[in-house]
Design a protein around this motif. Structure first.
Motif, PDB file in Angstrom:
ATOM      1  N   ALA A   9      56.528  27.077 -17.832  1.00  0.00           N
ATOM      2  CA  ALA A   9      56.579  26.569 -18.735  1.00  0.00           C
ATOM      3  C   ALA A   9      55.820  25.846 -19.347  1.00  0.00           C
ATOM      4  O   ALA A   9      55.657  25.111 -20.985  1.00  0.00           O
ATOM      5  N   ILE A  10      54.200  26.039 -19.708  1.00  0.00           N
ATOM      6  CA  ILE A  10      53.100  25.661 -20.175  1.00  0.00           C
ATOM      7  C   ILE A  10      52.827  26.134 -21.009  1.00  0.00           C
ATOM      8  O   ILE A  10      52.365  28.056 -21.127  1.00  0.00           O
ATOM      9  N   GLU A  11      52.793  25.729 -22.378  1.00  0.00           N
ATOM     10  CA  GLU A  11      52.427  27.209 -23.143  1.00  0.00           C
ATOM     11  C   GLU A  11      50.743  26.378 -23.678  1.00  0.00           C
ATOM     12  O   GLU A  11      50.522  25.203 -23.657  1.00  0.00           O
ATOM     13  N   ILE A  12      49.526  27.196 -23.442  1.00  0.00           N
ATOM     14  CA  ILE A  12      47.860  27.032 -24.116  1.00  0.00           C
ATOM     15  C   ILE A  12      48.518  27.299 -25.691  1.00  0.00           C
ATOM     16  O   ILE A  12      47.794  28.858 -25.992  1.00  0.00           O
ATOM     17  N   PRO A  13      48.675  26.603 -26.274  1.00  0.00           N
ATOM     18  CA  PRO A  13      48.212  27.105 -28.016  1.00  0.00           C
ATOM     19  C   PRO A  13      46.092  27.937 -28.194  1.00  0.00           C
ATOM     20  O   PRO A  13      45.753  27.270 -27.402  1.00  0.00           O
ATOM     21  N   TYR A  14      46.806  29.152 -28.874  1.00  0.00           N
ATOM     22  CA  TYR A  14      45.687  29.916 -28.509  1.00  0.00           C
ATOM     23  C   TYR A  14      44.881  29.391 -29.289  1.00  0.00           C
ATOM     24  O   TYR A  14      43.742  29.301 -29.067  1.00  0.00           O
ATOM     25  N   GLN A  15      45.097  28.398 -30.337  1.00  0.00           N
ATOM     26  CA  GLN A  15      43.855  28.117 -31.533  1.00  0.00           C
ATOM     27  C   GLN A  15      42.418  26.882 -30.232  1.00  0.00           C
ATOM     28  O   GLN A  15      42.085  26.546 -30.355  1.00  0.00           O
ATOM     29  N   ASP A  16      43.682  26.432 -29.514  1.00  0.00           N
ATOM     30  CA  ASP A  16      43.439  25.756 -28.460  1.00  0.00           C
ATOM     31  C   ASP A  16      42.216  26.293 -27.771  1.00  0.00           C
ATOM     32  O   ASP A  16      41.494  25.246 -26.644  1.00  0.00           O
ATOM     33  N   TYR A  17      42.084  26.900 -27.593  1.00  0.00           N
ATOM     34  CA  TYR A  17      41.703  28.167 -25.761  1.00  0.00           C
ATOM     35  C   TYR A  17      41.541  28.871 -26.325  1.00  0.00           C
ATOM     36  O   TYR A  17      41.596  29.786 -26.862  1.00  0.00           O
ATOM     37  N   GLU A  18      39.963  28.810 -26.561  1.00  0.00           N
ATOM     38  CA  GLU A  18      38.846  30.580 -26.416  1.00  0.00           C
ATOM     39  C   GLU A  18      37.853  30.329 -25.753  1.00  0.00           C
ATOM     40  O   GLU A  18      37.387  29.218 -25.234  1.00  0.00           O
ATOM     41  N   PRO A  19      37.959  32.105 -24.585  1.00  0.00           N
ATOM     42  CA  PRO A  19      37.449  31.665 -23.799  1.00  0.00           C
ATOM     43  C   PRO A  19      35.760  32.682 -23.842  1.00  0.00           C
ATOM     44  O   PRO A  19      35.521  32.379 -24.907  1.00  0.00           O
ATOM     45  N   HIS A  20      34.770  32.165 -22.723  1.00  0.00           N
ATOM     46  CA  HIS A  20      33.567  31.906 -22.741  1.00  0.00           C
ATOM     47  C   HIS A  20      33.137  33.374 -22.837  1.00  0.00           C
ATOM     48  O   HIS A  20      34.467  33.978 -21.945  1.00  0.00           O
ATOM     49  N   ASP A  21      32.243  33.517 -22.367  1.00  0.00           N
ATOM     50  CA  ASP A  21      31.883  34.621 -21.445  1.00  0.00           C
ATOM     51  C   ASP A  21      32.336  34.962 -20.144  1.00  0.00           C
ATOM     52  O   ASP A  21      32.483  34.188 -19.443  1.00  0.00           O
ATOM     53  N   ASP A  22      32.751  36.287 -20.076  1.00  0.00           N
ATOM     54  CA  ASP A  22      33.043  36.276 -18.791  1.00  0.00           C
ATOM     55  C   ASP A  22      32.489  35.865 -17.347  1.00  0.00           C
ATOM     56  O   ASP A  22      31.412  36.179 -17.128  1.00  0.00           O
ATOM     57  N   PRO A  23      32.711  34.525 -16.438  1.00  0.00           N
ATOM     58  CA  PRO A  23      31.750  33.715 -15.476  1.00  0.00           C
ATOM     59  C   PRO A  23      31.862  34.187 -14.662  1.00  0.00           C
ATOM     60  O   PRO A  23      30.388  34.040 -13.747  1.00  0.00           O
ATOM     61  N   PHE A  24      31.958  35.548 -14.605  1.00  0.00           N
ATOM     62  CA  PHE A  24      32.196  36.509 -12.731  1.00  0.00           C
ATOM     63  C   PHE A  24      31.638  38.192 -13.703  1.00  0.00           C
ATOM     64  O   PHE A  24      31.214  38.871 -12.539  1.00  0.00           O
ATOM     65  N   ASP A  25      31.147  37.974 -14.524  1.00  0.00           N
ATOM     66  CA  ASP A  25      30.003  39.152 -15.586  1.00  0.00           C
ATOM     67  C   ASP A  25      29.088  39.482 -14.728  1.00  0.00           C
ATOM     68  O   ASP A  25      27.544  39.051 -14.949  1.00  0.00           O
ATOM     69  N   ASP A  26      28.882  40.080 -13.537  1.00  0.00           N
ATOM     70  CA  ASP A  26      27.573  39.545 -12.650  1.00  0.00           C
ATOM     71  C   ASP A  26      27.791  40.486 -11.354  1.00  0.00           C
ATOM     72  O   ASP A  26      28.617  41.295 -11.161  1.00  0.00           O
ATOM     73  N   ASP A  27      26.721  42.254 -11.223  1.00  0.00           N
ATOM     74  CA  ASP A  27      26.594  42.858 -10.129  1.00  0.00           C
ATOM     75  C   ASP A  27      26.593  42.888  -8.795  1.00  0.00           C
ATOM     76  O   ASP A  27      26.856  43.252  -7.752  1.00  0.00           O
ATOM     77  N   GLU A  28      26.036  41.051  -8.434  1.00  0.00           N
ATOM     78  CA  GLU A  28      25.443  41.147  -7.303  1.00  0.00           C
ATOM     79  C   GLU A  28      26.723  41.244  -6.310  1.00  0.00           C
ATOM     80  O   GLU A  28      28.051  40.662  -6.568  1.00  0.00           O
ATOM     81  N   ALA A  63      42.993  19.900 -16.555  1.00  0.00           N
ATOM     82  CA  ALA A  63      44.407  19.037 -16.874  1.00  0.00           C
ATOM     83  C   ALA A  63      45.045  18.411 -18.182  1.00  0.00           C
ATOM     84  O   ALA A  63      46.289  18.736 -18.564  1.00  0.00           O
ATOM     85  N   ASP A  64      43.747  18.290 -19.612  1.00  0.00           N
ATOM     86  CA  ASP A  64      44.053  18.441 -20.651  1.00  0.00           C
ATOM     87  C   ASP A  64      44.880  19.528 -21.023  1.00  0.00           C
ATOM     88  O   ASP A  64      45.979  19.239 -21.777  1.00  0.00           O
ATOM     89  N   SER A  65      44.208  20.374 -21.365  1.00  0.00           N
ATOM     90  CA  SER A  65      45.069  21.685 -21.746  1.00  0.00           C
ATOM     91  C   SER A  65      46.358  22.074 -20.946  1.00  0.00           C
ATOM     92  O   SER A  65      46.945  22.874 -21.704  1.00  0.00           O
ATOM     93  N   LEU A  66      46.471  22.598 -19.676  1.00  0.00           N
ATOM     94  CA  LEU A  66      47.844  22.194 -18.784  1.00  0.00           C
ATOM     95  C   LEU A  66      48.671  21.213 -18.859  1.00  0.00           C
ATOM     96  O   LEU A  66      49.874  21.334 -18.642  1.00  0.00           O
ATOM     97  N   ASN A  67      48.636  19.974 -20.031  1.00  0.00           N
ATOM     98  CA  ASN A  67      49.014  18.203 -19.727  1.00  0.00           C
ATOM     99  C   ASN A  67      49.798  18.185 -18.431  1.00  0.00           C
ATOM    100  O   ASN A  67      50.735  18.573 -18.340  1.00  0.00           O
ATOM    101  N   ILE A  68      48.411  18.375 -17.516  1.00  0.00           N
ATOM    102  CA  ILE A  68      49.018  17.828 -16.204  1.00  0.00           C
ATOM    103  C   ILE A  68      48.034  16.957 -15.628  1.00  0.00           C
ATOM    104  O   ILE A  68      47.270  16.576 -16.038  1.00  0.00           O
ATOM    105  N   SER A  69      48.202  15.795 -14.483  1.00  0.00           N
ATOM    106  CA  SER A  69      47.199  15.288 -14.545  1.00  0.00           C
ATOM    107  C   SER A  69      45.829  15.442 -13.520  1.00  0.00           C
ATOM    108  O   SER A  69      45.645  16.692 -13.064  1.00  0.00           O
TER     109      SER A  69
END
Length: 95
Positions: A9-28, A63-69
């Motif tokens: 039921a939650i829509e995150i407007p594409y223009q308001d959410y820009e992913p950063h580099d992959d936080p899991f991009d590591d081979d350890e 919280a702000d992005s998902l409009n939840i507390s």
């Protein structure tokens, strides 16, 4: 008590959410194990919340992005973190 998040039921407007580099991009090995836990053991909602938090780096922004507390985000992320930590420790002990 677990709060159910309704991501459908939650829509995150594409223009308001820009992913950063992959936080899991590591081979350890430890990072591969954490990725496995996150992607194979968490529900879709929990995984989505965890990835959004890793990307935003702020519970308030999530919280702000998902409009939840903020409290809902904090409770759910703490529950998810404890689950991941317990699963990680269990897998490390058994390897």
């Amino acid at each position: 008590m677990r709060v159910q998040l309704k991501f459908d039921a939650i829509e995150i407007p594409y223009q308001d959410y820009e992913p950063h580099d992959d936080p899991f991009d590591d081979d350890e090995e430890s990072v591969r194990l954490l990725k496995s836990i996150i992607f194979n053991n968490l529900s879709h909602e929990d995984r989505s919340l965890m990835i959004l938090y890793a990307d935003c780096q702020s519970m308030r922004k999530v919280a702000d992005s998902l409009n939840i507390s903020l409290g809902t985000v904090q409770v759910n992320l703490n529950r998810i973190k404890k689950f991941i930590q317990n699963k990680y420790n269990e897998l490390k002990r058994n390897s």
